[in-house]
Design a protein around this motif. Structure first.
Motif, PDB file in Angstrom:
ATOM      1  N   VAL B  66       5.049  -3.941  -2.937  1.00 42.83           N
ATOM      2  CA  VAL B  66       4.189  -2.873  -3.042  1.00 42.83           C
ATOM      3  C   VAL B  66       4.496  -2.023  -2.240  1.00 42.83           C
ATOM      4  O   VAL B  66       4.424  -0.383  -2.356  1.00 42.83           O
ATOM      5  N   ASP B  70       5.488   1.488  -3.169  1.00 43.37           N
ATOM      6  CA  ASP B  70       5.608   2.434  -3.269  1.00 43.37           C
ATOM      7  C   ASP B  70       6.321   3.622  -2.546  1.00 43.37           C
ATOM      8  O   ASP B  70       6.533   4.917  -2.055  1.00 43.37           O
ATOM      9  N   GLU B  88       0.757   6.305 -11.284  1.00 39.05           N
ATOM     10  CA  GLU B  88      -0.207   4.315 -11.513  1.00 39.05           C
ATOM     11  C   GLU B  88       0.889   3.937 -12.393  1.00 39.05           C
ATOM     12  O   GLU B  88       1.306   2.904 -12.252  1.00 39.05           O
ATOM     13  N   ARG B  91       4.906   3.075 -11.018  1.00 39.46           N
ATOM     14  CA  ARG B  91       4.382   2.649 -10.364  1.00 39.46           C
ATOM     15  C   ARG B  91       3.808   0.540 -10.689  1.00 39.46           C
ATOM     16  O   ARG B  91       4.511  -0.548 -10.243  1.00 39.46           O
ATOM     17  N   LEU B  95       6.326  -3.112 -10.530  1.00 36.38           N
ATOM     18  CA  LEU B  95       5.445  -3.416  -9.687  1.00 36.38           C
ATOM     19  C   LEU B  95       5.673  -5.016 -10.540  1.00 36.38           C
ATOM     20  O   LEU B  95       5.916  -6.383 -10.627  1.00 36.38           O
TER      21      LEU B  95
END
Lengths: 245, 180
Positions: B66, B70, B88, B91, B95
């Motif tokens: 994470v 980020d 989002e 992201r 991940l």
């Protein structure tokens, strides 16, 4: 943070074992390890990691860049993965947090699997880290209503802040362990305030925990992390984690 | 006690971290360090993005995906990459497919070198006919001419080998829109 919450804010839990350099390592280790864990972590991928190493030389600190291959092994749902690199084992569990008992069973299984294919001679570092994404349903919030860990801002300073980062490092077990805690807001496009509470508990001195005690260390570390997490939040925030969504 | 805070869309500076008192002679940085200006992907491309490489910190963090993702997205924003409303989604994609982190960093680096005047928009493309999804970079220019597509293709040619064996996918293209 723990299974007692209906909505734990954990976005990622990480456990790391960094082996001492006298631990023998060769290219066959990842393959042997994969055979041990493929039932749980069947998906296999690879990354090439580049790290900057700072070495103290006669000219002072010198920067060296080195690369290493890292094998990534995923569960079927890709929410939990194992990263295996030269003398490095990392277990990452992404949201939704599988609860400590389940995460711990992954950690135990992969650690024992590694030990079955490799003679681990020592541990330079062990780490247990929780990243908590905390969402509050308002753009403007009083930190003190939700947190017991936040920056102190004196009366002579502007009271309206647009960003901050609060950090502290705590010592445990007679300086053997450290815990680094950070709180900072993270950008969000909606009408919410979002914060990341990052709790990283780690072994501060190489070889200060024996190989046979590693899992015991992880269990103790989790207890400390839980205490720290609870110490960082107020009852008001705690209540939001108990609500079923 | 801090007053009323408004963090809705504030852009973070992440000005500092907590320096440890590690005295080791050799310190290896982990590929993820939350809220630090010296993130993992910068180490992959220090020569090309030397203007953004900062002084490294002498500490280690337990390696978080994470934090790594980020940090990557923060650096991309600093370099002018736009995410629109898909922050989002991007992201989540990274991940889910963390072996794309280095690829994304390298593609942006290569695109900046070859298409310095372009603004890069990053999205997750979802195929409406199946569950396939991948990352897309749209290079947007103030002016388009007959060389535009050829220049984009030359960037693709450079990064294509990086995608071999990866679990995710990405493509650089243009939608012929104007930059913001």
């Amino acid at each position: 943070m723990d299974e007692k919450y209906a909505n734990p804010p954990v976005e990622e839990a990480v456990c790391e074992f960094k082996l001492t350099t006298d631990t023998p390592w060769d290219l066959t280790v990842p393959g042997l390890f994969y055979e041990k864990v493929r039932g749980t972590f069947p998906q296999r991928e690879q990354r090439v990691i580049q790290e900057v190493e700072l070495v103290q030389g006669p000219q002072g600190l010198q920067q060296q860049i080195r690369t290493s291959d890292r094998v990534l092994l995923f569960t079927e749902d890709r929410k939990t993965l194992v990263q295996l690199g030269p003398r490095l084992l990392v277990i990452n569990a992404l949201k939704p947090y599988p609860a400590w008992q389940n995460f711990k069973s992954y950690v135990e299984m992969v650690w024992r699997s590694l030990q079955s294919v490799l003679e681990v001679r020592g541990l330079d570092r062990i780490g247990l880290r929780y990243l908590n994404r905390i969402e509050l349903p308002a753009r403007n919030v009083e930190l003190a209503e939700y947190f017991e860990f936040y920056p102190f801002i004196g009366k002579r300073l502007p009271q309206h802040t647009v960003s901050f980062i609060a950090g502290a490092e705590f010592s445990y077990e007679g300086e053997r362990d450290r815990c680094r805690v950070q709180l900072a807001p993270i950008p969000d496009l909606t009408d919410k305030s979002v914060f990341m509470l990052d709790i990283d508990y780690f072994l501060a001195h190489p070889r200060s925990v024996g190989v046979g005690d590693a899992l015991g260390w992880v269990e103790e570390a989790h207890s400390q992390v839980r205490e720290i997490f609870e110490g960082c939040i107020t009852e008001r925030l705690r209540a939001t984690f108990r609500e079923a969504r | 006690m801090p007053g009323v805070l408004g963090y809705g869309t504030a852009r973070l500076e992440y000005p500092w971290g907590v320096y440890s008192t590690i005295q080791a002679k050799s310190i290896v940085r982990h590929p993820s360090q939350l809220f630090t200006p010296f993130s993992a992907w910068r180490r992959h491309i220090p020569s090309v993005l030397s203007e953004v490489v900062s002084v490294p910190r002498l500490e280690e963090n337990t390696p978080s995906l994470v934090a790594e993702v980020d940090s990557l997205l923060e650096q991309l924003q600093e370099l002018g990459v736009r995410f629109g409303t898909q922050y989002e989604g991007i992201r989540s994609y990274l991940l889910r497919f963390p072996d794309m982190i280095e690829v994304v960093a390298q593609v942006v680096c290569t695109a900046r070198a070859h298409l310095p005047e372009a603004q890069l928009w990053m999205e997750v493309y979802r195929d409406p006919e199946n569950e396939d999804e991948h990352l897309v970079f749209y290079a947007r220019f103030h002016q388009y001419d007959e060389t535009t597509i050829e220049r984009i293709r030359s960037v693709r040619k450079e990064y294509r080998p990086l995608l071999v064996g990866k679990s995710g996918w990405l493509i650089l293209t243009t939608d012929f829109q104007q930059p913001e």
